[in-house]
Enzyme design. Structure first.
Site, PDB file in Angstrom:
ATOM      1  N   HIS A  19       2.729  10.810  -6.930  1.00 43.61           N
ATOM      2  CA  HIS A  19       2.941  11.005  -5.489  1.00 43.61           C
ATOM      3  C   HIS A  19       3.207  12.483  -5.231  1.00 43.61           C
ATOM      4  O   HIS A  19       4.120  13.061  -5.828  1.00 43.61           O
ATOM      5  CB  HIS A  19       4.142  10.186  -4.998  1.00 43.61           C
ATOM      6  N   ASN A  45      -0.305   6.801  -0.205  1.00 45.22           N
ATOM      7  CA  ASN A  45       0.654   6.222   0.751  1.00 45.22           C
ATOM      8  C   ASN A  45       1.362   7.295   1.573  1.00 45.22           C
ATOM      9  O   ASN A  45       2.576   7.426   1.574  1.00 45.22           O
ATOM     10  CB  ASN A  45       1.663   5.305   0.053  1.00 45.22           C
ATOM     11  N   HIS A 178       2.668   1.111 -13.373  1.00 42.68           N
ATOM     12  CA  HIS A 178       4.111   1.181 -13.641  1.00 42.68           C
ATOM     13  C   HIS A 178       4.681  -0.179 -14.050  1.00 42.68           C
ATOM     14  O   HIS A 178       5.577  -0.709 -13.407  1.00 42.68           O
ATOM     15  CB  HIS A 178       4.880   1.780 -12.461  1.00 42.68           C
ATOM     16  N   ASP A 251       4.437   8.157 -11.981  1.00 38.36           N
ATOM     17  CA  ASP A 251       4.911   7.669 -10.682  1.00 38.36           C
ATOM     18  C   ASP A 251       5.953   8.628 -10.109  1.00 38.36           C
ATOM     19  O   ASP A 251       6.877   8.210  -9.403  1.00 38.36           O
ATOM     20  CB  ASP A 251       5.470   6.247 -10.786  1.00 38.36           C
TER      21      ASP A 251
END
Length: 348
Positions: A19, A45, A178, A251
């Site tokens: 991210h 996202n 994950h 992650d």
């Protein structure tokens, strides 16, 4: 891989789950990844999510604009699946080399996932198209029904969503992202060559006791949540076995300090600065450093059908202290293992 006692030289790794956020946060965090990794699968996202080719192209450019001179880094973009996504848009992005994969978030499973998928049936035409064109599906594997305990959501997802989906679309390539449970480790290990998984550093290093005993540690709070130690051990054993369909996916998920240290804190660990050394520590503890390079640098490209990186990096085994925080414009960012002494770090 050459492994004298104090130096590990490995092919440059990739991060298959990352991210980067947007705006000032993006500019702050990108260099921590781009100085170490050759490529990264970038999660879509944002708010609003990345659901079109144009949005992905624009986001990719913002990422590239934040990469410092001298860093050789390629962001691999993903499409956020929604109930209303047009399969033709997805295929166009894949064919044009914009989308590397598509991401399935069950609605409200994690940060900025309110636009996510309400049911597999709702996106079946999209998934069928992905199977046809060979586009990988990346899955946040948790059910989100209110009556299911948060510690059981991954195991329930396997039986109620993942297995029926893979039975229905047998040629679809799936990354179970994950993974956090023995259930998932066993499921991926026993699966076929079209199923792979990523594992984060925190799920290999810690279990829920570390997060909850003696006080709540908000910087270990992530989703899927840390599980009990038998699950942590199963994940450690999976990576230590040299299994070739599990690979590095940090992650890394940055949130400003005030959004983590709050009465209703956000989920996510900002692990980009410390993840690679954390993985090395786990592999060393498991007497499995001979499998470290494959986990970081080979298994992922192999599954995605991409070439491995042709440059190398070195990690050094010498104690270093992790910074307590990283400055943001109007707050700070607390890295994974902040203030702690770590055994392995990337040679500068």
């Amino acid at each position: 891989m050459t492994a004298p006692s104090q130096v590990l030289k490995i092919r440059r790794p990739d991060d298959w789950h990352l991210h980067l956020r947007d705006g000032d946060m993006l500019k702050t965090v990108v260099p921590y990844t781009s100085e170490i990794y050759g490529r990264a699968i970038v999660m879509p996202n944002l708010a609003p999510p990345v659901t079109t080719v144009e949005a992905a192209v624009a986001y990719r450019q913002r990422i590239l604009d934040a990469v410092p001179a001298g860093h050789d880094f390629t962001p691999l973009m993903t499409c956020y699946l929604t109930d209303s996504l047009d399969p033709n848009e997805l295929e166009r992005g894949f064919n044009e080399g914009v989308f590397t994969a598509a991401k399935l978030y069950p609605a409200n499973a994690t940060t900025n996932s309110s636009h996510g998928v309400t049911s597999i049936d709702a996106i079946m035409p999209v998934l069928e198209r992905m199977e046809k064109i060979g586009m990988p599906l990346l899955v946040h594997g948790e059910v989100t029904h209110a009556d299911i305990d948060i510690f059981d959501r991954e195991a329930r997802f396997i039986e109620s969503v993942m297995e029926p989906l893979r039975q229905r679309l047998t040629a679809l390539k799936v990354v179970f992202e994950h993974i956090t449970t023995k259930d998932a480790a066993d499921y991926v290990r026993d699966g076929n060559e079209r199923l792979a998984a990523t594992i984060t550093p925190q799920h290999l290093m810690f279990n829920r006791n570390h997060m909850l005993v003696g006080g709540v540690r908000p910087h270990l709070y992530c989703l899927p949540i840390l599980k009990r130690n038998i699950h942590q051990q199963a994940l450690r054993e999976l990576v230590a076995s040299g299994f070739n369909r599990v690979f590095l996916g940090t992650d890394s998920a940055p949130h400003a300090r005030h959004r983590k240290e709050s009465s209703c804190g956000c989920a996510g660990c900002f692990s980009a600065p410390t993840a690679l050394g954390s993985y090395a520590t786990v592999f060393e503890e498991m007497n499995a450093l001979q499998h470290f390079e494959a986990f970081c640098s080979v298994n992922g490209p192999q599954f995605y059908g991409l070439p491995v990186n042709d440059t190398f990096i070195e990690l050094v085994r010498e104690e270093q202290q992790v910074a307590e925080s990283i400055a943001l414009t109007d707050d700070t960012l607390v890295p994974f293992l902040a203030g702690e002494t770590v055994r392995w770090s990337v040679k500068q």
